[in-house]
Write a protein that holds these residues in place. Structure first.
Motif, PDB file in Angstrom:
ATOM      1  N   SER A 103       0.848  -1.190   0.000  1.00 47.48           N
ATOM      2  CA  SER A 103       0.000   0.000   0.000  1.00 47.48           C
ATOM      3  C   SER A 103       0.883   1.240   0.000  1.00 47.48           C
ATOM      4  O   SER A 103       1.919   1.282   0.667  1.00 47.48           O
ATOM      5  CB  SER A 103      -0.898   0.013   1.232  1.00 47.48           C
ATOM      6  OG  SER A 103      -1.744  -1.121   1.257  1.00 47.48           O
ATOM      7  N   ARG A 104       0.466   2.233  -0.782  1.00 52.73           N
ATOM      8  CA  ARG A 104       1.265   3.455  -0.897  1.00 52.73           C
ATOM      9  C   ARG A 104       1.431   4.141   0.449  1.00 52.73           C
ATOM     10  O   ARG A 104       2.488   4.681   0.765  1.00 52.73           O
ATOM     11  CB  ARG A 104       0.598   4.411  -1.908  1.00 52.73           C
ATOM     12  CG  ARG A 104       1.282   5.763  -2.036  1.00 52.73           C
ATOM     13  CD  ARG A 104       2.691   5.645  -2.572  1.00 52.73           C
ATOM     14  NE  ARG A 104       3.344   6.929  -2.630  1.00 52.73           N
ATOM     15  CZ  ARG A 104       3.967   7.525  -1.612  1.00 52.73           C
ATOM     16  NH1 ARG A 104       4.005   6.923  -0.436  1.00 52.73           N
ATOM     17  NH2 ARG A 104       4.557   8.690  -1.766  1.00 52.73           N
ATOM     18  N   VAL A 105       0.381   4.136   1.258  1.00 57.68           N
ATOM     19  CA  VAL A 105       0.403   4.731   2.599  1.00 57.68           C
ATOM     20  C   VAL A 105      -0.264   3.749   3.552  1.00 57.68           C
ATOM     21  O   VAL A 105      -1.255   3.109   3.195  1.00 57.68           O
ATOM     22  CB  VAL A 105      -0.363   6.080   2.618  1.00 57.68           C
ATOM     23  CG1 VAL A 105      -0.532   6.595   4.047  1.00 57.68           C
ATOM     24  CG2 VAL A 105       0.353   7.119   1.767  1.00 57.68           C
ATOM     25  N   VAL A 106       0.282   3.594   4.740  1.00 55.76           N
ATOM     26  CA  VAL A 106      -0.369   2.790   5.770  1.00 55.76           C
ATOM     27  C   VAL A 106      -0.521   3.624   7.035  1.00 55.76           C
ATOM     28  O   VAL A 106       0.231   4.575   7.261  1.00 55.76           O
ATOM     29  CB  VAL A 106       0.413   1.493   6.086  1.00 55.76           C
ATOM     30  CG1 VAL A 106       0.436   0.582   4.869  1.00 55.76           C
ATOM     31  CG2 VAL A 106       1.825   1.798   6.565  1.00 55.76           C
ATOM     32  N   ARG A 284     -17.830  15.264   8.061  1.00 56.88           N
ATOM     33  CA  ARG A 284     -16.875  16.369   7.947  1.00 56.88           C
ATOM     34  C   ARG A 284     -15.464  15.933   8.354  1.00 56.88           C
ATOM     35  O   ARG A 284     -14.733  16.661   9.028  1.00 56.88           O
ATOM     36  CB  ARG A 284     -17.336  17.571   8.777  1.00 56.88           C
ATOM     37  CG  ARG A 284     -18.704  18.105   8.359  1.00 56.88           C
ATOM     38  CD  ARG A 284     -19.106  19.332   9.175  1.00 56.88           C
ATOM     39  NE  ARG A 284     -20.490  19.718   8.939  1.00 56.88           N
ATOM     40  CZ  ARG A 284     -20.884  20.579   7.996  1.00 56.88           C
ATOM     41  NH1 ARG A 284     -19.998  21.124   7.187  1.00 56.88           N
ATOM     42  NH2 ARG A 284     -22.163  20.881   7.858  1.00 56.88           N
ATOM     43  N   LEU A 285     -15.082  14.752   7.908  1.00 59.75           N
ATOM     44  CA  LEU A 285     -13.755  14.227   8.201  1.00 59.75           C
ATOM     45  C   LEU A 285     -12.730  14.788   7.222  1.00 59.75           C
ATOM     46  O   LEU A 285     -13.034  14.996   6.041  1.00 59.75           O
ATOM     47  CB  LEU A 285     -13.754  12.698   8.095  1.00 59.75           C
ATOM     48  CG  LEU A 285     -14.706  11.947   9.033  1.00 59.75           C
ATOM     49  CD1 LEU A 285     -14.694  10.463   8.687  1.00 59.75           C
ATOM     50  CD2 LEU A 285     -14.327  12.166  10.494  1.00 59.75           C
ATOM     51  N   GLU A 286     -11.534  14.988   7.704  1.00 56.83           N
ATOM     52  CA  GLU A 286     -10.430  15.371   6.831  1.00 56.83           C
ATOM     53  C   GLU A 286      -9.903  14.113   6.152  1.00 56.83           C
ATOM     54  O   GLU A 286      -9.483  13.156   6.811  1.00 56.83           O
ATOM     55  CB  GLU A 286      -9.323  16.043   7.628  1.00 56.83           C
ATOM     56  CG  GLU A 286      -8.158  16.517   6.777  1.00 56.83           C
ATOM     57  CD  GLU A 286      -7.071  17.180   7.586  1.00 56.83           C
ATOM     58  OE1 GLU A 286      -5.971  17.409   7.015  1.00 56.83           O
ATOM     59  OE2 GLU A 286      -7.290  17.473   8.774  1.00 56.83           O
ATOM     60  N   GLN A 287      -9.912  14.075   4.817  1.00 50.29           N
ATOM     61  CA  GLN A 287      -9.450  12.908   4.086  1.00 50.29           C
ATOM     62  C   GLN A 287      -7.929  12.813   4.087  1.00 50.29           C
ATOM     63  O   GLN A 287      -7.242  13.836   4.007  1.00 50.29           O
ATOM     64  CB  GLN A 287      -9.916  12.967   2.623  1.00 50.29           C
ATOM     65  CG  GLN A 287     -11.399  12.822   2.431  1.00 50.29           C
ATOM     66  CD  GLN A 287     -11.783  12.636   0.971  1.00 50.29           C
ATOM     67  OE1 GLN A 287     -12.955  12.639   0.631  1.00 50.29           O
ATOM     68  NE2 GLN A 287     -10.788  12.449   0.107  1.00 50.29           N
ATOM     69  N   PRO A 288      -7.385  11.591   4.132  1.00 52.07           N
ATOM     70  CA  PRO A 288      -5.942  11.424   3.954  1.00 52.07           C
ATOM     71  C   PRO A 288      -5.528  11.916   2.568  1.00 52.07           C
ATOM     72  O   PRO A 288      -6.291  11.798   1.604  1.00 52.07           O
ATOM     73  CB  PRO A 288      -5.743   9.914   4.069  1.00 52.07           C
ATOM     74  CG  PRO A 288      -6.968   9.395   4.749  1.00 52.07           C
ATOM     75  CD  PRO A 288      -8.077  10.314   4.360  1.00 52.07           C
ATOM     76  N   GLN A 289      -4.325  12.440   2.460  1.00 54.98           N
ATOM     77  CA  GLN A 289      -3.849  12.955   1.176  1.00 54.98           C
ATOM     78  C   GLN A 289      -3.829  11.870   0.111  1.00 54.98           C
ATOM     79  O   GLN A 289      -4.090  12.131  -1.065  1.00 54.98           O
ATOM     80  CB  GLN A 289      -2.446  13.557   1.345  1.00 54.98           C
ATOM     81  CG  GLN A 289      -1.900  14.270   0.110  1.00 54.98           C
ATOM     82  CD  GLN A 289      -1.232  13.300  -0.886  1.00 54.98           C
ATOM     83  OE1 GLN A 289      -0.715  12.264  -0.497  1.00 54.98           O
ATOM     84  NE2 GLN A 289      -1.265  13.651  -2.168  1.00 54.98           N
ATOM     85  N   VAL A 290      -3.612  10.627   0.497  1.00 58.41           N
ATOM     86  CA  VAL A 290      -3.516   9.537  -0.469  1.00 58.41           C
ATOM     87  C   VAL A 290      -4.867   9.219  -1.113  1.00 58.41           C
ATOM     88  O   VAL A 290      -4.914   8.693  -2.239  1.00 58.41           O
ATOM     89  CB  VAL A 290      -2.927   8.269   0.202  1.00 58.41           C
ATOM     90  CG1 VAL A 290      -3.906   7.663   1.208  1.00 58.41           C
ATOM     91  CG2 VAL A 290      -2.514   7.236  -0.845  1.00 58.41           C
TER      92      VAL A 290
END
Length: 302
Positions: A103-106, A284-290
């Motif tokens: 996975s690109r980000v974990v 209204r969650l902040e999404q991960p950049q990935v």
């Protein structure tokens, strides 16, 4: 007296800065995601599914949401929950338990960030649940982020088990977020064939379960503050899936409830990974950049 007023104002300002967005500012306090494995969009017009069609009339929907490739289960459940496609989450096979491509980000649990883990991180006290039939779901949801996970016994022996589990959980816990994942339709698709009478009989049965879950939400006293979403991981053709036909790739997405427009079919394109982003938008969650998912903002009143 003047110093006392200044002190109170300073304390109030500190509270404003340090207090996270209140649940009162969520677009709904509860979101119930119901997903049917192997539910092709082609079947909606043909099916005897009154509860599903009633939700379509009450809210917004598309029958042109597309799954990611390959059009198989683990890949698409991962995208539904992880907000990214195959290239980024790395699950590439029907039954993947771990990513074949890293996975690109974990996250801190060593899994690609899911809607459940970002909800947990931003709202630590939220009640979050996943209920499922297919065992493979548990490898894709980040179980450490959940308040509750339950796997139903074999639906060959106890077909109503998952529905009953969902009814009980919703009425007892009134979760902020719960995903209820049915496997039965895909099983019938493989055994008897997609777009067959047996397939539509199963879809009708599942529509009845959806009706019961809706009633459980009402019995819990939370219907007026709930958003309900219906979707699928992939469709199917003949007795299989995994290919590139529209029957395998196009799936429904239906959304109704609190702050959702009663606007019928929407024309904007939607992908599997947009499901997680749309749930994040509710809270209204902040999404991960990935994440590549985009919320379907057009279906919301505000």
């Amino acid at each position: 007296m003047k110093n006392r007023i200044i002190t109170i104002l300073l304390l109030f300002c500190c509270l404003l800065v340090t207090t996270p967005i209140s649940a009162k500012k969520w677009r709904a306090k509860h979101t119930v995601l119901i997903a049917l494995d192997g539910w092709g969009a082609y079947s909606v017009s043909k099916g005897n599914i009154p509860h599903i069609k009633n939700l379509m009339e009450q809210g917004s929907y598309t029958l042109h949401k597309r799954c990611v490739f390959p059009s198989a289960s683990a890949i698409n459940w991962a995208s539904m929950f992880m907000g990214v496609g195959t290239e980024l989450h790395g699950y590439t096979k029907w039954g993947s338990k771990t990513p074949e491509i890293p996975s690109r980000v974990v996250n801190e649990h060593n899994i690609s960030p899911t809607i459940f883990s970002i909800m947990r991180k931003q709202y630590p006290d939220a009640e979050i649940g996943v209920l499922h039939e297919w065992e493979g779901i548990k490898y894709l949801v980040d179980t450490l982020a959940l308040s509750h996970r339950g796997q139903a016994p074999s639906y060959d022996d106890y077909p109503e088990a998952l529905c009953e589990m969902a009814e009980t959980y919703i009425k007892d816990k009134k979760p902020a977020l719960v995903a209820v994942c049915f496997d039965q339709l895909d099983h019938v698709g493989h055994k008897s064939g997609h777009d067959t009478q047996e397939y539509y009989n199963c879809l009708h049965t599942l529509d009845g379960y959806i009706g019961r879950i809706i009633q459980a939400i009402k019995d819990a006293g939370i219907w007026d503050d709930t958003i309900i979403m219906l979707t699928a991981d992939h469709g199917g053709i003949n007795k299989g899936h995994g290919g590139i036909t529209l029957e395998e790739v196009e799936i429904p997405f239906i959304i109704a409830g609190k702050n959702i427009k009663q606007s019928g079919e929407f024309q904007e394109s939607m992908m599997q990974f947009d499901t997680a982003a749309t749930i994040a938008y509710v809270f209204r969650l902040e999404q991960p950049q990935v994440w590549t998912g985009r919320p379907m903002k057009q279906v919301f009143k505000k």
